[in-house]
Design an enzyme around this catalytic site. Sequence first.
Site, PDB file in Angstrom:
ATOM      1  N   SER A   1      64.064  48.884 -10.057  1.00  0.00           N
ATOM      2  CA  SER A   1      63.959  49.232  -8.179  1.00  0.00           C
ATOM      3  C   SER A   1      63.840  50.199  -7.992  1.00  0.00           C
ATOM      4  O   SER A   1      63.147  51.235  -6.992  1.00  0.00           O
ATOM      5  CB  SER A   1      65.397  48.631  -7.682  1.00  0.00           C
ATOM      6  N   PHE A   2      64.562  52.010  -8.890  1.00  0.00           N
ATOM      7  CA  PHE A   2      64.412  53.346  -8.439  1.00  0.00           C
ATOM      8  C   PHE A   2      62.726  53.434  -8.580  1.00  0.00           C
ATOM      9  O   PHE A   2      62.304  54.019  -7.417  1.00  0.00           O
ATOM     10  CB  PHE A   2      65.286  53.761  -9.909  1.00  0.00           C
TER      11      PHE A   2
ATOM     12  N   ILE B   1      71.804  45.073  -7.502  1.00  0.00           N
ATOM     13  CA  ILE B   1      72.973  44.444  -7.933  1.00  0.00           C
ATOM     14  C   ILE B   1      74.215  45.826  -7.652  1.00  0.00           C
ATOM     15  O   ILE B   1      73.954  46.150  -8.890  1.00  0.00           O
ATOM     16  CB  ILE B   1      73.283  42.825  -8.947  1.00  0.00           C
TER      17      ILE B   1
ATOM     18  N   GLU C   1      79.821  48.662 -10.183  1.00  0.00           N
ATOM     19  CA  GLU C   1      81.753  49.478 -10.131  1.00  0.00           C
ATOM     20  C   GLU C   1      81.537  50.511  -9.541  1.00  0.00           C
ATOM     21  O   GLU C   1      82.752  51.194  -9.354  1.00  0.00           O
ATOM     22  CB  GLU C   1      82.148  48.809 -11.378  1.00  0.00           C
TER      23      GLU C   1
ATOM     24  N   HIS D   1      76.499  53.655  -8.141  1.00  0.00           N
ATOM     25  CA  HIS D   1      75.219  54.191  -8.371  1.00  0.00           C
ATOM     26  C   HIS D   1      74.319  53.548  -7.419  1.00  0.00           C
ATOM     27  O   HIS D   1      72.704  53.617  -6.916  1.00  0.00           O
ATOM     28  CB  HIS D   1      74.718  53.341  -9.518  1.00  0.00           C
TER      29      HIS D   1
ATOM     30  N   ARG E   1      68.942  34.439  -3.121  1.00  0.00           N
ATOM     31  CA  ARG E   1      68.271  34.592  -1.930  1.00  0.00           C
ATOM     32  C   ARG E   1      67.087  35.000  -2.711  1.00  0.00           C
ATOM     33  O   ARG E   1      66.121  35.553  -2.174  1.00  0.00           O
ATOM     34  CB  ARG E   1      68.625  36.162  -1.247  1.00  0.00           C
TER      35      ARG E   1
END
Length: 158
Positions: A65-66, A91, A94, A97, A136
């Site tokens: 996605s970046f 997504i 933890e 990022h 989604r």
Amino acid sequence: MATSLKNLSQHSDKNISDISKKRFGIVVSEWNEEVTESLYEGALETLLAHGAKKENIYRKNVPGSFELSLGGQRMAEVEEIDAVICLGCVIQGETRHFDFICDAVAHGITQVGLKYNKPVIFGVLTPENQQQALDRAGGKHGNKGDEAAITAVKMLGF
């Protein structure tokens, strides 16, 4: 409005113009492929259902996605492309990022649209977990790919 309250595949047919001669670039992230392929299918079906010609829809993949911002920019640079749809899924994990990636992608895609003065659509899911993403991407909350495609169509008529 939260997607838990709205089906992403449902939309109003207000402000939809003839797109039979319009050309669309779709940039798809390869990361979270199960989700992004479903987003792509939704976007493609929606464009075709509203009159786009299959030969006027161009797809390019990027690793994650970046990279959607640069991929979207390369599509937008093509003068014959009327609108660009960027599809991805980040997504939450933890670490922070997630925050950095989502912010950079949203900002980058916005800047591309402003730079090229054409619709460059943010079709990126930012769920907390895999199940929310699937919900989604054609699941119980509809398909963000449908929403991204109809947004491109409506912005072309703006």
